[in-house]
Design an enzyme around this catalytic site. Structure first.
Site: not given
Length: 578
Positions: A246, A283
């Site tokens: 993330d 990401e």
């Protein structure tokens, strides 16, 4: 015998709470406190007593938090689970179809075991790998998962550690790989006890979610090992096939060898040992393909990264929305740029950021499968004021056009749960913080943020209202209903076509050619072409060469005339030249 150990370099003394007894621990020169307890087997509750806290604290590396993140940890035997996937050889990312889901809202029960019952649906759809939103323990019963604080312990409300293993084992039995979303850029706001033991937090840096993790400050080597050990645990002990990392752009890491590079090396070593591919997907908001450039070519060596530019190019064309970060997107030339080169912002001006942004992709070096592309994902739906899906914003015809462009693109396609049947259920932002002050802060902060961006705050649901969570659960009666079944059929046919035609899964961006006109676009993929009419009127479009046949069309009435194709309104078609 169980060895209890905890890193607490600046705390003294550290004592062990063991089922009500308090035992002294011994400190090593490395800052680790240890104690061997012959009688403490699996199922034993334990915690650590620090001088400045009135009650014992859970283990920062706890593998099991059966009573929640504030309570005692429990000894868990990682080796006891009866795995049946010994013949599993893994799934590689090239050629794969990904499917993102949230355990708590994927089924009415919201557990790992309940999700197993829906895996056959994914197999029939043609999915290759399931990507789970974060499942490590957080405070409360349900939320998106990005407030995790016990990074090593699967969330008990989902079923805990054994249930996660049952899910992975069942997925492998059906030929499905499992990816896991992990959050290493911050701790959640409640129950994060690791920083009480040592310098896990950066002394001078933060990000939108709180204090940054200490990746490059004093004693950061041990913090980095904490993260790497966590990643290797999921991949090794839980047999997970890859991790989605993330928001790596939020990492504060000035080391010459970054955490991402270090992690890539460790994971490649584990992959060699277990004999199956292991995938790291970042990401990143940086639009920098160095993340996914092989280490041999001077890159970080990750296998893929999410590509928001593909989403933005498709979403703005289909919906007409241009607010916020959508401002630079929305043209057919923009779509052509991302289909051929992955990024729209590639050392180009970004009006949203008010600066140049990104780096061009070397189309001859970086294959398209290293970019994960999507029409919808948890962020792009859930961070809308009402959590409304694309199917609530556009016509079924345009929805089919978008699906066709995504699933015939040179990238790794990812679907968001329910997308494949145009689910009518929203996916909203939900939390269950037990602390009233935190609950109020999240509620008020979200409404304030949307108000500042011009949204009507009346459209923003209360994240703490249980109804917000319940509304976000999929309705599994929908796939067989009119208006949903035909979308599901199209997704199945598109995925099957992609897997049957080598040119549609060919990842090389240098072989993609795109041309466009007034509300139409054509994407050439070797011996195939994809023509899409986004207008409300029929159009006749040049294919530049006479095709042999129409392989798939999203509506009736498609006609070929030599090197041209007539497309009804809001229709896409895939043709074969040979």
């Amino acid at each position: 015998m169980t060895t209890f150990s905890v890193w607490a370099p600046s705390v003294s003394p550290v004592r062990l709470w063991l089922s009500g007894d308090i035992l002294d621990m011994e400190r090593g020169d490395d800052g680790w406190w240890r104690l061997d307890v012959p009688s403490a087997g699996p199922g034993t509750d334990y915690a650590y007593v620090l001088p400045s806290f009135e009650r014992p604290l859970p283990d920062p590396r706890s593998r099991w938090q059966p009573q929640g993140v504030h309570e005692a940890s429990r000894v868990y035997d990682q080796s006891a689970f009866p795995w049946t996937d010994q013949a599993w050889t893994g799934r590689q990312l090239p050629g794969a179809i990904l499917y993102e889901l949230h355990i708590g809202t994927f089924t009415p029960a919201g557990t790992f075991d309940a999700a197993i019952e829906r895996l056959d649906h994914l197999v029939s759809l043609g999915v290759d790998m399931v990507e789970l939103l974060p499942v490590n323990s957080f405070n409360g019963t349900y939320n998106w998962g990005y407030d995790g604080v016990a990074w090593f312990a699967p969330h008990e409300a989902y079923g805990g550690p054994d249930a996660l293993k049952r899910f992975v084992d069942a997925a492998h039995a059906r030929g499905l790989g499992v990816l896991l979303d992990v959050v290493y850029n911050h701790f959640g706001p409640s129950g994060a006890y690791a920083p009480s033991f040592g310098p896990y937090l950066h002394v001078a840096a933060s990000n939108p979610w709180g204090a940054a993790i200490n990746l490059d400050g004093p004693q950061s080597d041990e913090v980095r090992e904490y993260i790497i050990d966590n990643a290797l645990m999921w991949l090794g002990d839980y047999h997970v096939d890859g991790l989605r990392l993330d928001a790596v752009h939020a990492f504060v890491d000035r080391n010459a060898i970054t955490l991402l590079e270090q992690l890539a090396v460790e994971v490649s070593s584990l992959s060699a040992h277990v004999g199956r591919p292991l995938t790291l997907i970042a990401e990143s908001d940086l639009n920098d393909a160095r993340l996914i450039t092989p280490r041999e070519a001077g890159g970080y060596g990750l296998q893929a990264q999410w590509d928001d530019d593909v989403h933005h190019a498709l979403h703005t064309l289909l919906t007409g929305e241009r607010q916020g970060y959508y401002g630079d997107f929305g043209s057919l030339s923009c779509l052509a740029t991302v289909l051929e080169g992955a990024f729209y912002h590639a050392d180009t001006w970004s009006s949203f950021r008010q600066r140049r942004h990104g780096r061009p992709v070397n189309r001859s070096l970086i294959p398209g499968h290293r970019f994960v592309a999507y029409l919808q994902d948890h962020d792009q739906i859930g961070n809308r004021a009402a959590g409304d899906r694309l199917s609530a914003l556009i016509s079924p015809g345009l929805l089919k056009v978008g699906a066709t462009l995504l699933l015939t693109s040179p990238f790794t396609p990812m679907l968001f749960m329910g997308e494949e049947w145009a689910a009518s259920t929203p996916w909203q932002f939900f939390t269950s913080h037990p602390e009233p002050s935190l609950a109020a802060a999240v509620r008020d902060g979200r409404r304030r943020e949307f108000g500042e961006h011009g949204w009507d705050t009346a459209d923003v649901p209360d994240p703490q209202d249980p109804a917000t969570f319940e509304r976000s659960k999929l309705d599994w009666e929908e796939p067989d209903k009119a208006g949903h079944a035909e979308i599901l059929d199209l997704y199945r046919r598109l995925i099957a076509l992609r897997k049957s035609r080598a040119d549609l899964s060919d990842p090389w961006l240098s072989k993609v050619e795109v041309w466009h006109g007034d509300r139409y676009v054509v994407m050439r993929r070797g011996s195939c072409a994809v023509a899409a009419n986004l207008s409300a009127s029929p159009q006749t479009v040049s294919l530049r060469e006479a095709p042999r046949s129409v392989l798939l069309a999203t509506s009736d009435g498609v006609a070929l005339q030599r090197d041209r194709i007539t497309l009804p309104a809001e229709t896409a078609a895939v043709v074969a030249y040979r």
